[in-house]
Design an enzyme around this catalytic site. Sequence first.
Site, PDB file in Angstrom:
ATOM      1  N   TYR A  77       0.851  -1.192   0.000  1.00 54.26           N
ATOM      2  CA  TYR A  77       0.000   0.000   0.000  1.00 54.26           C
ATOM      3  C   TYR A  77       0.887   1.243   0.000  1.00 54.26           C
ATOM      4  O   TYR A  77       1.859   1.322   0.763  1.00 54.26           O
ATOM      5  CB  TYR A  77      -0.886   0.010   1.253  1.00 54.26           C
ATOM      6  N   GLU A 112      -3.602   7.406  -4.276  1.00 54.53           N
ATOM      7  CA  GLU A 112      -3.545   6.128  -3.570  1.00 54.53           C
ATOM      8  C   GLU A 112      -3.245   4.992  -4.542  1.00 54.53           C
ATOM      9  O   GLU A 112      -3.966   4.808  -5.525  1.00 54.53           O
ATOM     10  CB  GLU A 112      -4.873   5.866  -2.853  1.00 54.53           C
TER      11      GLU A 112
END
Length: 396
Positions: A119, A207
């Site tokens: 992530y 993101e």
Amino acid sequence: MNIHEYQAKAILRDFGAPVAAGFPVLKAEEAAAAAKQLPGPVYVVKAQIHAGGRGKGKFKEEAAGPQGGVRIAKSIEEAEAFARQMLGHTLVTIQTGETGKQVNRLYIEDGAAIDKEFYLSMLIDRATSRIAFVVSTEGGMDIEEVAHSTPEKIVTFSVDPATGLMPHHGRHVADALKLAGDLAKQAGALVEKLYAAFVAKDMEMLEINPLITTKDGKLRCLDAKVSFENNALYRHPELMELRDLSEEDEKEIEASKYDLAYISLDGNIGCMVNGAGLAMATMDIIKLYGAFPANFLDVGGGATAEKVTAAFKIITVDPNVKGILVNIFGGIMRCDTIAEGVIQAVKEVGLKVPLVVRLEGTNVDLGKKILSESGLNVIPADDLDDAAQKIVKAIS
Ligand code: ADP
Ligand code: MG
């Protein structure tokens, strides 16, 4: 402003970040041609909606098949079949709410041989007024869940704007992701490119979930979610072209034309208020008395009757609205302007639900007089408490 994954990836590609090859398609017939241009033999068909959680999402209609909004196809024929099943159908994910979102675009992408999923995100940290990085070895899943149950697996740091991005930031990311050797180098290069894109395009959030390493030792952005700072959009006409109005709330689009601060919500009491603080207080007190607001709306300080009319119309056309509460404290805004705007709007679109009006401040007597002489079925209220109780009672 939000954009689609394929648009975000095109921007990242322009800045030299590693993303897979892929093509957006609007029609199922285009899917095979798109897949043929990819290396194969695995193709990924990805629903393009402004919401995450697509992989684990479910379609409402049976015709869309039993799988989610990100599907791995083992042949060109299968990619086309998936495209046929998905397009035009409604995908429900944890981020769309129960109503879901209709899938009008797909992205046909080269399938990656994933080794690990990570992530990585960047956002503006308001507390430090800096760009912050959030990275974790736990990619591909719900980052909120990781933050909740294993917060030690999330690493965050921010970049001092005076120095800009430094090589140690890249090393920090590589360490946090436990990458070494060539992959650590790739991470450093990637961080530089993402930072450059973030600053150049005035992003608010970027993101990458998941960021992956492939079986042949490459780092790649497998998903990309980007939103831009609305106040900086005037500097980026090229970004305005990426806006997909079909993803936005119609009422919010209409409100933006009149420069109204309007946000659509789930409740059934429409609110027209001036001042963001008073609007928040109005929403709170509606909830206190057991009902829910249908919107946040701040008509602003110097609104004209035309603007008020537009605002009132946006509220009344919402089929969820079962009652309307107008709560105005006239400072710069005059109560008579509000009264005239409301009357004008009712003349144009009618009024089928109870309307409670609480006016206070500049020209309040004139405003009340205009309303009472208009013949409108207005329930007058003395103060905020009284107004909230009256509208909640009127709809129940
Ligand atoms: P969402 O976050 O909306 O569910 P993602 O793009 O993150 O959508 O895709 C979900 C999952 O599907 C990823 O975590 C990854 O495991 C897999 N996936 C997505 N794109 C690809 C691809 N190009 N090749 C292989 N697997 C993919
Ligand atoms: Mg994702």
